[in-house]
Design a protein around this motif. Structure first.
Motif, PDB file in Angstrom:
ATOM      1  N   UNK A 168       8.701   3.983  -4.576  1.00 52.95           N
ATOM      2  CA  UNK A 168       7.756   2.876  -4.562  1.00 52.95           C
ATOM      3  C   UNK A 168       8.037   1.988  -5.765  1.00 52.95           C
ATOM      4  N   UNK A 169       8.736   0.875  -5.525  1.00 54.86           N
ATOM      5  CA  UNK A 169       9.147   0.010  -6.625  1.00 54.86           C
ATOM      6  C   UNK A 169       7.965  -0.818  -7.090  1.00 54.86           C
ATOM      7  N   UNK A 170       7.391  -0.431  -8.209  1.00 49.67           N
ATOM      8  CA  UNK A 170       6.205  -1.109  -8.722  1.00 49.67           C
ATOM      9  C   UNK A 170       6.491  -1.883 -10.010  1.00 49.67           C
ATOM     10  N   UNK A 171       7.766  -2.087 -10.331  1.00 51.73           N
ATOM     11  CA  UNK A 171       8.103  -2.818 -11.547  1.00 51.73           C
ATOM     12  C   UNK A 171       7.566  -4.240 -11.481  1.00 51.73           C
ATOM     13  N   UNK A 172       6.954  -4.667 -12.558  1.00 46.19           N
ATOM     14  CA  UNK A 172       6.478  -6.050 -12.641  1.00 46.19           C
ATOM     15  C   UNK A 172       5.063  -6.282 -12.177  1.00 46.19           C
ATOM     16  N   UNK A 173       4.476  -5.300 -11.496  1.00 45.13           N
ATOM     17  CA  UNK A 173       3.103  -5.464 -11.004  1.00 45.13           C
ATOM     18  C   UNK A 173       2.134  -5.013 -12.104  1.00 45.13           C
TER      19      UNK A 173
ATOM     20  N   UNK B 285       0.838  -1.207   0.000  1.00 44.03           N
ATOM     21  CA  UNK B 285       0.000   0.000   0.000  1.00 44.03           C
ATOM     22  C   UNK B 285       0.872   1.256   0.000  1.00 44.03           C
ATOM     23  N   UNK B 286       1.903   1.245   0.821  1.00 47.83           N
ATOM     24  CA  UNK B 286       2.782   2.407   0.891  1.00 47.83           C
ATOM     25  C   UNK B 286       3.480   2.649  -0.441  1.00 47.83           C
ATOM     26  N   UNK B 287       4.039   1.578  -1.037  1.00 50.86           N
ATOM     27  CA  UNK B 287       4.749   1.725  -2.302  1.00 50.86           C
ATOM     28  C   UNK B 287       3.804   2.171  -3.409  1.00 50.86           C
ATOM     29  N   UNK B 288       2.605   1.593  -3.432  1.00 56.60           N
ATOM     30  CA  UNK B 288       1.640   1.941  -4.478  1.00 56.60           C
ATOM     31  C   UNK B 288       1.184   3.392  -4.344  1.00 56.60           C
ATOM     32  N   UNK B 289       0.968   3.846  -3.115  1.00 53.15           N
ATOM     33  CA  UNK B 289       0.568   5.239  -2.902  1.00 53.15           C
ATOM     34  C   UNK B 289       1.663   6.205  -3.341  1.00 53.15           C
TER      35      UNK B 289
END
Length: 811
Positions: A530-535, A369-373
């Protein structure tokens, strides 16, 4: 990075004094093996490491293949596959005294591992050819810079690594694209450009320096030949032309073409291509060297300058020089390579730790949640920056012209506009706030290109006579206003919808641009918000939420501008009665309502039975009108009731009223007095410019009379009045309402509300629904596969680091 080594300017004799046995010493061999391992890792993992290497260059028939076989000490028919290969070939030659027969192994594609040993020479050629063809089919190209790596262990080859490149050609062979020669030249230049590589350039002796086809290409890469070793191949063919010492010495010096400090090597190799044993092949090489030396010494009158040129004659001299030079470069580069390896190992360890955290985070809801925000907030911030004005990323790549916006949005032209609208900066590639303002300007151009459309006589008659039946002099003015209001609602409403859709398209494009800008900023800073790579699921949900937000804004803006359109076209709107308007009606704005009232009275007279009206009544009617130069406007609906009632009592209703009936001319006391439309129109148009006046009289389909050039019909006058009403509506809508509404309706929410709306859409859900965006077997498998690849890279680099630490201790 190792310093570049110039081509020997004196002699390499003192270098060759380093015996061949010293090159085979344990320290030299360990250095060579360490670099070979590092080279294999660089090829397998795509590492950019400044490894000292020799790159062989030359034309297709300049003897490059024969030279490589001579270095190897055995033939493997590389000449037969030269025309078939379009990939570089890295030959890692390892001197192994225990290998009485050559042992060749090919590095597996996309791996640091080597395959099983290959013994047959024909099999080696087949593998090179098949691998080349397979990769070119896969990439759908004619050449590829991805190398084939072959390791050859043999008792009769030196410790030497050479990158063999495809030979330069002037014309593509049958079945190849026409640009193949250019593709090969471009690829070879790319391979030869890194400063840590030694260039081994071959040119056959029959070619004069002044007419060399490829020497200029080498000069483009290495202008001073500082790191270029030039080899004149097939030297035995040229020897026959020399008879005196001065001739051969002048040729060997190559003065005037290569510079005083550049000395080429002169090599001749066996011409017999018959199948012979490896021992016989090596014996032939030595025999050719001896024959060349004997001919220079005994076959030339006066011999040649042995002290100056002997170190550059023969294959053995070239082999010793290259081997010692490469070992020297290896030794010089070892400290730099060790430091670089330590850095790369540290970076891979950090990346592996980050990936481990990411895999663990797939089950940590709070972390996700923190990374996505943070990621959503970063994207929202970049959208705001792009709206405010930015030139990063490149507008040339990410911006769009007006024509591209129209085409890609699927909206096309503006509804009801027949001319091609070309706003300012239409051919420039813009995005963000700049593209938004360009669409706004295009909307203004489209709106002002629409005039009040023609109205049929039947429609005018139906509206006008209906008001006449209800009585009152204001009916004509109200009829003209009603015609203008109807036209505005019909023609301007589609323009407003198109403007909203186009603006929504411009803002919708900002999502991908914001992503690119975000990636660029993270790369520059070396950190990720916020590392969102691959999601993939999360990114799809974020994109969907953004698109829905823009779509909702467009819907709301359409409702707002439609409300403004309804407001300015309402019968209760004050637009018709205001003074100060921009545009082409300033000169008549102060008396506009007065003219409308004048029209009301005169038009009503035209619809009567045509009876004579006394001059006194006419003058009395004019006295009740506001003075022409009176700056005060008469309040609508007031001051006219008594006069209208009086006029009603004096009128005679015609048997067949017609909007085409001309105005009357009344004579009173011998004086001609015009009443009705002619007099009122004259007053109404008194303050208009010549173009507008001509439009009243010569308005084409809008303004035309009953055929009497001396009169203006009620139909013509009411169309003129409705055109003015339409222009006022359009101006009030475009300049006062729509511009500010679209700016505040689109831009303000994108700056102030976007991050909140995205947060509510994505994060205001329970944990189970939230995790649906992140937890998927495919995503976890991809992370695991990436982790495995990183671990393999870490293992190989760590092994190389250990080897180089041992090498460094031995220096």
């Amino acid at each position: 990075m190792a310093t570049a080594t110039p081509t020997p300017s004196r002699t390499p004799g003192d270098k060759s004094k380093r015996s061949h046995q010293s090159d085979d010493s344990s320290s030299s061999l360990s250095r060579f093996e360490a670099y070979n391992s590092l080279q294999a890792a660089a090829v397998a993992f795509g590492e950019k490491l400044p490894i000292p290497e020799i790159v062989a260059l030359g034309g297709q028939s300049d003897g490059k293949s024969s030279l490589l076989e001579a270095f190897l000490g055995f033939r493997f028919n590389v000449r037969e596959v030269e025309m078939g290969t379009r990939r570089p070939l890295i030959l890692q030659m390892v001197h192994d005294p225990s290998a009485s027969e050559p042992r060749c192994r090919f590095q597996e594609e996309d791996s640091e591992e080597y395959g099983s040993p290959v013994v047959s020479a024909s099999t080696i050629a087949d593998i090179i050819k098949s691998r080349t063809e397979a990769l070119l089919r896969k990439t759908k190209t004619s050449v590829s810079p991805k190398p084939i790596v072959m390791r050859a262990e043999f008792a009769h080859c030196p410790n030497l690594t050479i990158i063999d490149t495809p030979g330069f050609v002037l014309k593509a062979k049958k079945g190849e694209p026409e640009n193949t020669p250019q593709e090969i030249l471009s690829m070879v230049k790319s391979l030869a450009s890194p400063p840590h590589r030694i260039l081994l350039f071959l040119q056959q002796s029959s070619v004069e320096w002044c007419s060399s086809l490829w020497l200029d290409s080498i000069k483009e890469i290495d202008p001073t030949f500082r790191r270029t070793v030039i080899v004149v191949s097939k030297f035995d063919n040229r020897l026959k032309e020399f008879s005196d010492r001065w001739e051969v010495d002048r040729y060997l010096s190559a003065s005037g073409y290569l510079g005083e400090n550049t000395r080429p090597f002169f090599v001749a190799l066996p011409k017999d291509r018959k199948t012979v044993s490896n021992d016989e092949f090596r014996r032939q090489i030595s025999q050719v060297d001896a024959e060349v030396a004997r001919h220079l010494r005994d076959g030339i009158k006066g011999g040649y300058d042995e002290e100056k040129f002997k170190p550059y004659i023969g294959f053995c001299s070239l082999r010793e020089y290259l081997e010692s030079e490469l070992q020297k470069r290896y030794k010089e580069a070892a400290p730099t390579t060790l430091a670089l390896l330590e850095q790369r190992c540290s970076e891979v360890n950090i990346e592996l730790a980050r990936l481990d955290s990411k895999i663990q985070a797939t089950s940590d809801v709070s972390h996700l949640r923190k990374s996505a925000m943070m990621h959503a907030a970063s994207i929202s911030n970049h959208v705001g920056v792009l709206i405010d004005g930015a030139a990063d990323p490149s507008p040339e790549q990410w911006g769009k012209t007006t024509e591209e916006e129209r085409s890609e949005s699927g909206i096309g032209s503006w509804s009801g506009v027949t001319i091609d609208i070309k706003p300012a900066n239409a051919i420039l590639r813009l995005y963000g706030g700049a593209a938004f303002e360009r669409v706004m300007h295009e909307f203004r151009c489209a709106a002002y290109s629409i005039e009040c459309p023609p109205v049929s006589r039947e429609k005018v008659a139906n509206i006008l006579l209906a008001h006449a039946g209800r009585g009152g002099g204001r009916g004509v003015a109200e009829a003209a206003a009603e015609i203008a209001r109807t036209a505005a609602r019909s023609w301007l409403a589609p323009l407003l919808d198109t403007a909203c859709d186009r603006l929504a398209f411009v803002l919708g494009n900002l999502f991908d641009i914001a992503l690119e800008r975000n990636c660029s900023r993270e790369s520059e800073c070396g950190r990720k918000t916020g590392d969102m790579d691959g999601y993939v699921g999360f990114h799809a949900a974020l994109r969907h939420a953004y698109n829905r937000f823009i779509k909702d804004l467009a819907k709301q803006c359409k409702q707002l501008v439609r409300h403004h359109l309804d407001s300015v076209t309402s019968p209760y709107s004050q637009v018709f009665y205001e003074n100060n308007f921009q545009g082409g009606f300033r000169s008549s704005a102060s008396s506009y309502f007065k003219h409308s009232q004048a029209l009301a009275g005169s038009f009503w007279l035209e619809l009567s039975d045509g009876g004579q009206v006394s001059r006194d009544e006419t003058m009395r009617d004019q006295e009740n009108l506001p003075p022409e130069n009176n700056p005060r406007q008469t309040t609508p609906g007031k001051g006219m009731e008594g006069r209208e009632a009086l006029r009603e009592s004096q009128m005679t209703v015609p048997e067949t009223p017609s909007p085409d009936q001309p105005c009357d001319v009344v004579y009173a006391g011998g004086v001609k007095a015009e009443v009705g439309p002619r007099k009122r129109i004259a007053r109404m148009t008194g303050n208009r410019n010549p173009e507008q006046l001509m439009k009243v009289h010569n308005g084409g389909s809008l303004l035309f009379g009953n055929g009497d050039s001396g009169s203006i019909s009620a139909y013509t006058a009411i169309c003129s009045s409705s055109a003015q009403h339409f222009a006022r509506i359009r101006e009030a809508l475009v300049e006062r309402s729509v511009t500010s509404t679209l700016n505040s309706g689109f831009l303000t929410p994108c700056r102030d509300r976007l991050v909140v709306e995205l947060g509510l859409d994505l994060f205001a859900v329970n944990d189970e629904k939230f995790m649906d965006m992140f937890v998927s077997p495919a995503a976890i498998d991809a992370l695991q596969h990436k982790r495995q690849s990183l671990q393999n890279r870490q293992k190989v680099l760590q092994s190389c680091l250990t080897e180089f630490k041992n090498v460094a201790r031995a220096l």
